[in-house]
Write a protein that holds these residues in place. Structure first.
Motif, PDB file in Angstrom:
ATOM      1  N   THR A   7      -8.843  -0.454 -11.311  1.00  0.00           N
ATOM      2  CA  THR A   7      -9.506  -1.307 -10.324  1.00  0.00           C
ATOM      3  C   THR A   7      -9.864  -0.507  -9.076  1.00  0.00           C
ATOM      4  OG1 THR A   7      -8.288  -3.224 -11.132  1.00  0.00           O
ATOM      5  CG2 THR A   7      -9.292  -3.418  -8.966  1.00  0.00           C
ATOM      6  N   PHE A   8      -8.979   0.345  -8.644  1.00  0.00           N
ATOM      7  CA  PHE A   8      -9.228   1.191  -7.482  1.00  0.00           C
ATOM      8  C   PHE A   8     -10.424   2.109  -7.721  1.00  0.00           C
ATOM      9  CE2 PHE A   8      -8.337   5.100  -5.042  1.00  0.00           C
ATOM     10  CZ  PHE A   8      -8.340   4.563  -3.768  1.00  0.00           C
ATOM     11  N   LEU A   9     -10.426   2.799  -8.865  1.00  0.00           N
ATOM     12  CA  LEU A   9     -11.531   3.708  -9.195  1.00  0.00           C
ATOM     13  C   LEU A   9     -12.835   2.937  -9.430  1.00  0.00           C
ATOM     14  CD1 LEU A   9      -9.695   6.169 -11.594  1.00  0.00           C
ATOM     15  CD2 LEU A   9     -10.342   6.552  -9.215  1.00  0.00           C
ATOM     16  N   GLY A  10     -12.743   1.812 -10.099  1.00  0.00           N
ATOM     17  CA  GLY A  10     -13.923   1.005 -10.372  1.00  0.00           C
ATOM     18  C   GLY A  10     -14.565   0.477  -9.107  1.00  0.00           C
ATOM     19  N   PRO A  58     -20.041  -3.028 -18.111  1.00  0.00           N
ATOM     20  CA  PRO A  58     -19.034  -2.221 -18.809  1.00  0.00           C
ATOM     21  C   PRO A  58     -17.930  -1.710 -17.881  1.00  0.00           C
ATOM     22  CG  PRO A  58     -21.234  -1.559 -19.472  1.00  0.00           C
ATOM     23  CD  PRO A  58     -21.390  -2.518 -18.322  1.00  0.00           C
ATOM     24  N   LEU A  59     -18.300  -1.342 -16.665  1.00  0.00           N
ATOM     25  CA  LEU A  59     -17.295  -0.881 -15.702  1.00  0.00           C
ATOM     26  C   LEU A  59     -16.351  -2.014 -15.327  1.00  0.00           C
ATOM     27  CD1 LEU A  59     -16.191   1.291 -13.785  1.00  0.00           C
ATOM     28  CD2 LEU A  59     -17.896   0.531 -12.113  1.00  0.00           C
ATOM     29  N   ILE A  60     -16.884  -3.198 -15.105  1.00  0.00           N
ATOM     30  CA  ILE A  60     -16.046  -4.342 -14.745  1.00  0.00           C
ATOM     31  C   ILE A  60     -15.120  -4.704 -15.900  1.00  0.00           C
ATOM     32  CG2 ILE A  60     -16.094  -6.803 -14.145  1.00  0.00           C
ATOM     33  CD1 ILE A  60     -18.729  -6.148 -12.614  1.00  0.00           C
ATOM     34  N   ARG A  61     -15.633  -4.672 -17.131  1.00  0.00           N
ATOM     35  CA  ARG A  61     -14.763  -4.943 -18.294  1.00  0.00           C
ATOM     36  C   ARG A  61     -13.653  -3.910 -18.390  1.00  0.00           C
ATOM     37  NH1 ARG A  61     -19.430  -5.160 -21.517  1.00  0.00           N
ATOM     38  NH2 ARG A  61     -20.404  -7.155 -21.133  1.00  0.00           N
ATOM     39  N   TRP A  62     -13.979  -2.641 -18.149  1.00  0.00           N
ATOM     40  CA  TRP A  62     -12.980  -1.578 -18.195  1.00  0.00           C
ATOM     41  C   TRP A  62     -11.920  -1.794 -17.121  1.00  0.00           C
ATOM     42  CZ3 TRP A  62     -12.254   2.352 -14.418  1.00  0.00           C
ATOM     43  CH2 TRP A  62     -11.357   3.355 -14.775  1.00  0.00           C
ATOM     44  N   MET A  63     -12.360  -2.197 -15.928  1.00  0.00           N
ATOM     45  CA  MET A  63     -11.413  -2.430 -14.837  1.00  0.00           C
ATOM     46  C   MET A  63     -10.457  -3.570 -15.145  1.00  0.00           C
ATOM     47  SD  MET A  63     -14.063  -2.130 -11.626  1.00  0.00           S
ATOM     48  CE  MET A  63     -13.080  -3.161 -10.592  1.00  0.00           C
ATOM     49  N   GLU A  64     -10.931  -4.599 -15.839  1.00  0.00           N
ATOM     50  CA  GLU A  64     -10.139  -5.790 -16.069  1.00  0.00           C
ATOM     51  C   GLU A  64      -9.326  -5.764 -17.364  1.00  0.00           C
ATOM     52  OE1 GLU A  64      -9.656  -8.225 -13.916  1.00  0.00           O
ATOM     53  OE2 GLU A  64     -10.826  -6.972 -12.539  1.00  0.00           O
ATOM     54  N   ARG A  65      -9.419  -4.677 -18.116  1.00  0.00           N
ATOM     55  CA  ARG A  65      -8.609  -4.571 -19.332  1.00  0.00           C
ATOM     56  C   ARG A  65      -7.125  -4.651 -18.998  1.00  0.00           C
ATOM     57  NH1 ARG A  65     -10.413   0.795 -21.981  1.00  0.00           N
ATOM     58  NH2 ARG A  65      -8.505   1.311 -20.940  1.00  0.00           N
ATOM     59  N   PRO A  66      -6.362  -5.316 -19.828  1.00  0.00           N
ATOM     60  CA  PRO A  66      -4.913  -5.364 -19.560  1.00  0.00           C
ATOM     61  C   PRO A  66      -4.259  -4.003 -19.830  1.00  0.00           C
ATOM     62  CG  PRO A  66      -5.435  -6.519 -21.587  1.00  0.00           C
ATOM     63  CD  PRO A  66      -6.733  -6.116 -20.978  1.00  0.00           C
ATOM     64  N   ASP A  67      -3.140  -3.784 -19.181  1.00  0.00           N
ATOM     65  CA  ASP A  67      -2.364  -2.556 -19.428  1.00  0.00           C
ATOM     66  C   ASP A  67      -1.843  -2.551 -20.852  1.00  0.00           C
ATOM     67  OD1 ASP A  67      -2.770  -1.658 -16.870  1.00  0.00           O
ATOM     68  OD2 ASP A  67      -0.876  -2.479 -16.116  1.00  0.00           O
ATOM     69  N   ARG A  68      -1.700  -1.366 -21.385  1.00  0.00           N
ATOM     70  CA  ARG A  68      -1.139  -1.245 -22.737  1.00  0.00           C
ATOM     71  C   ARG A  68       0.332  -1.002 -22.683  1.00  0.00           C
ATOM     72  NH1 ARG A  68      -5.585   2.542 -25.652  1.00  0.00           N
ATOM     73  NH2 ARG A  68      -7.348   1.363 -24.948  1.00  0.00           N
TER      74      ARG A  68
END
Length: 68
Positions: A7-10, A58-68
């Motif tokens: 989120t910070f990088l995005g 795509p960037l927003i989806r990447w930012m909002e992905r849950p942690d693994r």
């Protein structure tokens, strides 16, 4: 990478994109759209207003992905 870091990088990625996109959209609107028919201006401004969202999805989806 943790969600907080993504989120910070995005956020910086989004800001960088908008800093580049906004002047380009304004230049296009000033040079081409300002002389067009009012109906065409309305459609063009709506398109320019929403167009920045699609490249950033795509960037927003990447930012909002849950942690693994």
């Amino acid at each position: 990478m943790r969600r907080r870091t993504r989120t910070f990088l995005g956020t910086f990625g989004i800001l960088a994109f908008v800093i580049v996109y906004a002047p380009l959209a304004m230049a296009l609107a000033d040079s081409r759209i300002s002389e067009a028919h009012p109906a065409i201006q309305t459609v063009a401004y709506c398109i320019l207003g929403f167009a920045w969202i699609f490249p950033l999805m795509p960037l927003i989806r990447w930012m909002e992905r849950p942690d693994r």
